[in-house]
Write a protein that holds these residues in place. Structure first.
Motif, PDB file in Angstrom:
ATOM      1  N   ILE A 120      14.180  30.397  11.747  1.00 22.25           N
ATOM      2  CA  ILE A 120      14.258  31.700  12.427  1.00 22.25           C
ATOM      3  C   ILE A 120      15.417  31.708  13.418  1.00 22.25           C
ATOM      4  CG2 ILE A 120      13.073  33.243  14.046  1.00 22.25           C
ATOM      5  CD1 ILE A 120      10.446  32.362  12.610  1.00 22.25           C
ATOM      6  N   ALA A 121      15.569  30.634  14.196  1.00 21.09           N
ATOM      7  CA  ALA A 121      16.672  30.544  15.157  1.00 21.09           C
ATOM      8  C   ALA A 121      18.016  30.566  14.439  1.00 21.09           C
ATOM      9  CB  ALA A 121      16.534  29.287  16.013  1.00 21.09           C
ATOM     10  N   ALA A 122      18.116  29.855  13.322  1.00 16.86           N
ATOM     11  CA  ALA A 122      19.364  29.835  12.565  1.00 16.86           C
ATOM     12  C   ALA A 122      19.684  31.224  12.018  1.00 16.86           C
ATOM     13  CB  ALA A 122      19.270  28.821  11.425  1.00 16.86           C
ATOM     14  N   LEU A 163      22.683  36.422  12.354  1.00 14.21           N
ATOM     15  CA  LEU A 163      22.684  37.874  12.578  1.00 14.21           C
ATOM     16  C   LEU A 163      23.507  38.258  13.803  1.00 14.21           C
ATOM     17  CD1 LEU A 163      18.936  38.683  11.828  1.00 14.21           C
ATOM     18  CD2 LEU A 163      20.918  39.330  10.450  1.00 14.21           C
ATOM     19  N   LEU A 164      23.388  37.487  14.857  1.00 12.38           N
ATOM     20  CA  LEU A 164      24.122  37.786  16.088  1.00 12.38           C
ATOM     21  C   LEU A 164      25.618  37.542  15.948  1.00 12.38           C
ATOM     22  CD1 LEU A 164      21.737  36.290  18.777  1.00 12.38           C
ATOM     23  CD2 LEU A 164      22.205  38.705  18.357  1.00 12.38           C
ATOM     24  N   THR A 210      20.280  25.559  18.377  1.00  8.40           N
ATOM     25  CA  THR A 210      20.460  26.019  16.996  1.00  8.40           C
ATOM     26  C   THR A 210      21.307  27.281  16.966  1.00  8.40           C
ATOM     27  OG1 THR A 210      18.339  25.065  16.331  1.00  8.40           O
ATOM     28  CG2 THR A 210      19.245  26.778  14.914  1.00  8.40           C
ATOM     29  N   ILE A 211      20.980  28.231  17.828  1.00 12.90           N
ATOM     30  CA  ILE A 211      21.751  29.484  17.882  1.00 12.90           C
ATOM     31  C   ILE A 211      23.180  29.207  18.333  1.00 12.90           C
ATOM     32  CG2 ILE A 211      21.945  31.715  19.070  1.00 12.90           C
ATOM     33  CD1 ILE A 211      18.837  31.749  19.088  1.00 12.90           C
ATOM     34  N   GLY A 262      28.905  29.076  17.957  1.00 14.73           N
ATOM     35  CA  GLY A 262      30.020  28.374  18.588  1.00 14.73           C
ATOM     36  C   GLY A 262      30.131  28.666  20.076  1.00 14.73           C
ATOM     37  N   LEU A 263      28.986  28.847  20.736  1.00 14.22           N
ATOM     38  CA  LEU A 263      28.974  29.176  22.161  1.00 14.22           C
ATOM     39  C   LEU A 263      28.513  28.001  23.004  1.00 14.22           C
ATOM     40  CD1 LEU A 263      27.196  32.648  22.086  1.00 14.22           C
ATOM     41  CD2 LEU A 263      29.644  32.207  22.272  1.00 14.22           C
TER      42      LEU A 263
END
Length: 62
Positions: free
Chosen positions: A7-9, A14-15, A42-43, A48-49
């Protein structure tokens, strides 16, 4: 990968299409608790943040 990781991935994917390109000013801020750290990492990997972990974002019992 467990369901929460998937879900996090997916959320990260999506973001990624909604962030401004190349401004260098986007930052991910997360609670420092273990499970939220894992989700934020994970996000972050997908986007890349950099992440800032803030203990003030922990859940509070009132």
């Amino acid at each position: 990968m467990k369901d929460a990781g998937r879900i996090a991935a997916t959320l990260g994917d999506l973001l990624s299409g909604s962030l401004p390109d190349g401004d260098g000013g986007t930052l991910l801020i997360s609670s420092d608790l273990r499970r939220t750290r894992q989700t934020a990492e994970t996000i972050s990997d997908r986007l890349g943040l950099a992440i800032t972990f803030d203990p003030d974002l922990r859940e509070q019992l009132l």
